[in-house]
Motif scaffolding. Sequence first.
Motif, mmCIF file in Angstrom:
data_model
loop_
_atom_site.group_PDB
_atom_site.id
_atom_site.type_symbol
_atom_site.label_atom_id
_atom_site.label_comp_id
_atom_site.label_asym_id
_atom_site.label_seq_id
_atom_site.Cartn_x
_atom_site.Cartn_y
_atom_site.Cartn_z
ATOM 1 N N ILE A 90 38.501 38.080 -78.810
ATOM 2 C CA ILE A 90 39.436 38.301 -79.922
ATOM 3 C C ILE A 90 38.567 38.757 -81.251
ATOM 4 C CG2 ILE A 90 40.738 36.930 -81.668
ATOM 5 C CD1 ILE A 90 42.360 37.724 -79.218
ATOM 6 N N TYR A 91 37.619 37.814 -81.283
ATOM 7 C CA TYR A 91 36.682 38.195 -82.688
ATOM 8 C C TYR A 91 36.075 39.527 -82.649
ATOM 9 C CZ TYR A 91 37.229 33.493 -84.727
ATOM 10 O OH TYR A 91 37.878 32.506 -85.121
ATOM 11 N N CYS A 92 35.584 39.650 -81.292
ATOM 12 C CA CYS A 92 34.602 41.000 -81.248
ATOM 13 C C CYS A 92 35.472 42.128 -80.956
ATOM 14 C CB CYS A 92 33.794 40.784 -79.968
ATOM 15 S SG CYS A 92 32.601 39.637 -79.814
ATOM 16 N N TYR A 93 36.640 42.148 -80.512
ATOM 17 C CA TYR A 93 37.439 43.311 -80.357
ATOM 18 C C TYR A 93 38.074 43.523 -81.890
ATOM 19 C CZ TYR A 93 41.191 46.695 -78.719
ATOM 20 O OH TYR A 93 41.928 47.585 -78.186
ATOM 21 N N GLY A 94 38.368 42.572 -82.410
ATOM 22 C CA GLY A 94 38.933 42.667 -83.971
ATOM 23 C C GLY A 94 37.918 43.324 -84.933
ATOM 24 N N GLY A 95 36.788 42.798 -84.786
ATOM 25 C CA GLY A 95 35.668 43.663 -85.494
ATOM 26 C C GLY A 95 35.532 45.074 -85.384
ATOM 27 N N THR A 96 35.346 45.284 -84.096
ATOM 28 C CA THR A 96 35.290 46.845 -83.426
ATOM 29 C C THR A 96 36.469 47.597 -84.092
ATOM 30 O OG1 THR A 96 34.236 46.235 -81.581
ATOM 31 C CG2 THR A 96 35.305 48.286 -81.694
ATOM 32 N N LEU A 97 37.566 46.952 -83.978
ATOM 33 C CA LEU A 97 38.879 47.644 -84.574
ATOM 34 C C LEU A 97 38.785 48.038 -86.085
ATOM 35 C CD1 LEU A 97 42.010 45.902 -82.761
ATOM 36 C CD2 LEU A 97 41.196 48.201 -82.447
ATOM 37 N N VAL A 98 38.235 47.063 -86.696
ATOM 38 C CA VAL A 98 37.952 47.151 -88.299
ATOM 39 C C VAL A 98 36.981 48.398 -88.618
ATOM 40 C CG1 VAL A 98 37.379 46.406 -90.351
ATOM 41 C CG2 VAL A 98 38.897 44.914 -88.995
ATOM 42 N N THR A 99 35.841 48.184 -87.781
ATOM 43 C CA THR A 99 34.730 49.567 -87.970
ATOM 44 C C THR A 99 35.386 50.804 -87.602
ATOM 45 O OG1 THR A 99 33.100 47.519 -87.585
ATOM 46 C CG2 THR A 99 32.566 49.952 -87.458
ATOM 47 N N GLU A 100 36.024 50.744 -86.570
ATOM 48 C CA GLU A 100 36.489 51.852 -86.026
ATOM 49 C C GLU A 100 37.552 52.570 -86.887
ATOM 50 O OE1 GLU A 100 34.850 53.787 -83.922
ATOM 51 O OE2 GLU A 100 33.540 52.255 -83.065
ATOM 52 N N SER A 101 38.257 51.621 -87.486
ATOM 53 C CA SER A 101 39.414 52.193 -88.326
ATOM 54 C C SER A 101 38.790 53.363 -89.264
ATOM 55 C CB SER A 101 40.271 51.087 -88.782
ATOM 56 O OG SER A 101 39.503 50.416 -90.023
ATOM 57 N N VAL A 102 37.704 53.230 -89.616
ATOM 58 C CA VAL A 102 37.044 54.126 -90.595
ATOM 59 C C VAL A 102 36.344 55.147 -89.931
ATOM 60 C CG1 VAL A 102 35.603 54.334 -92.873
ATOM 61 C CG2 VAL A 102 37.258 52.496 -92.448
ATOM 62 N N SER A 103 35.474 54.711 -88.939
ATOM 63 C CA SER A 103 34.416 55.548 -88.161
ATOM 64 C C SER A 103 34.919 56.206 -87.277
ATOM 65 C CB SER A 103 33.433 54.991 -87.963
ATOM 66 O OG SER A 103 33.441 53.823 -86.985
ATOM 67 N N ALA A 104 36.232 55.868 -86.570
ATOM 68 C CA ALA A 104 37.086 56.351 -85.346
ATOM 69 C C ALA A 104 38.282 56.610 -85.650
ATOM 70 C CB ALA A 104 36.882 55.621 -84.224
ATOM 71 N N GLN A 105 38.862 57.368 -86.810
ATOM 72 C CA GLN A 105 40.378 57.402 -87.204
ATOM 73 C C GLN A 105 41.057 58.372 -86.065
ATOM 74 O OE1 GLN A 105 42.328 56.433 -89.761
ATOM 75 N NE2 GLN A 105 40.932 54.755 -89.821
#
Length: 432
Positions: free
Chosen positions: A326-341
Amino acid sequence: MAIDINFRFLYGNQPLATYFYAVPRLCLNLMGYWPERLHWRAYINFVVLAIGVATELHAGFRFATQGDTTLTLETFCPGVTSAVTLLKMFFLLQAREDLLYVLTKQRQMLFPTVGQTPVKEQVMRRHFLLACRLTFWPVSAGFSTSSLYNLKPLMVVLLLYLNGRTDEIVWGMPFNMTMPEWLLHAPFYPLTFIFIAYTGYVTIFMFGGCDAFYFEFCVNIATLFDFLQADIHTLFQPYKDLPEISGDNGAVFEAILVKLIKRQNEIFELTKYFRQRYATITLTYFISASMVIGFSMFNLLTIGDIGMNIFLYVSYTVAALSQLLIYCYGGTLVTESVSAQPVWIGQRTVFVTDSIFISFSCRALLAIVMGSAPWHQCLPKHRLYVQLFIMRSQRGITMAVPFFSPSLAAYTTILQTSGSIIALAKSFQPQA
């Protein structure tokens, strides 16, 4: 606020408001910790779990001094989880007003008074369903694990009774806790059993609610960035046939562009605000996660019998891994929301965040999305705003805490660390 016990949020045909923080709202409402309404039972549950943690850790240290490795690890696995959960309860009490602000702010940004476009509603539904279904899984796995712990001593007694071995019956407890002897026998045994069993469910719903709150926040941030990109394309669409955006068109264009820049800054600031409030609990959980997963896997690999213990440790390991994901996927989603739009292909939008398993070959930076827009139609002062937007986007955004950043890469590293713990522990086992 009513508690949704029908699990309507697992279905895809409900109103969008039903999915908004549905799992954390369910769990934290049950325990009395939902930020919008702190209930008196929150303090009772805190005291109950505090007693459980103190007695469980005391029992674990006692087994450790006696040299009983199996009982020590068997006690520390749920004990450490409960201790971290107690910290989460304290954090929720301390940061209630801050989390309420985050909750209110995201609701305002996701559900504006004028309503959303059909395209945005589809994005919200897809993301909300992802959040609800994924966060419901650790809660379900944890509930199953706690129930197995509670059933194990009763099943052992039942099996001994059915086999006629009543002289071997020992009335045990769900978890190893240091309790006065008079509480472990009639007439207090049923009450003590219920109390200890209840501490397990407090742990499950509290860590489920707290962790789900984290993931829901991350998913909503990703959704807001998706909205931001969609609005960038909508901003330029009316002026695609004009050689220059000027005059009245320029004034309207500038007003909307300024709003987008302000919204971008609000999303970044809100993420930073939330990350700072959750930093302690995130760091504490990751420190304990590798140990707990390693201990549970070690117990699974070294138990000498088969039967309910197998199901118990498998369930515990699955719950621990799900909670960490949950924590790891959530962190990835936030990061990719800018770098992987999402990438716009003609009239079709392809969202990278639709699934964590799809190809990342379609990445497009938020800055690139703005840079690829027809900004050459803008006036010089409008181009300055575009430059500011691009510069802010290039800074990126993460859910980083001291020493590391939650991500799927960190998840892999922790699994490797857990494997090292297993190898180290097994090296101390006597060879046959």
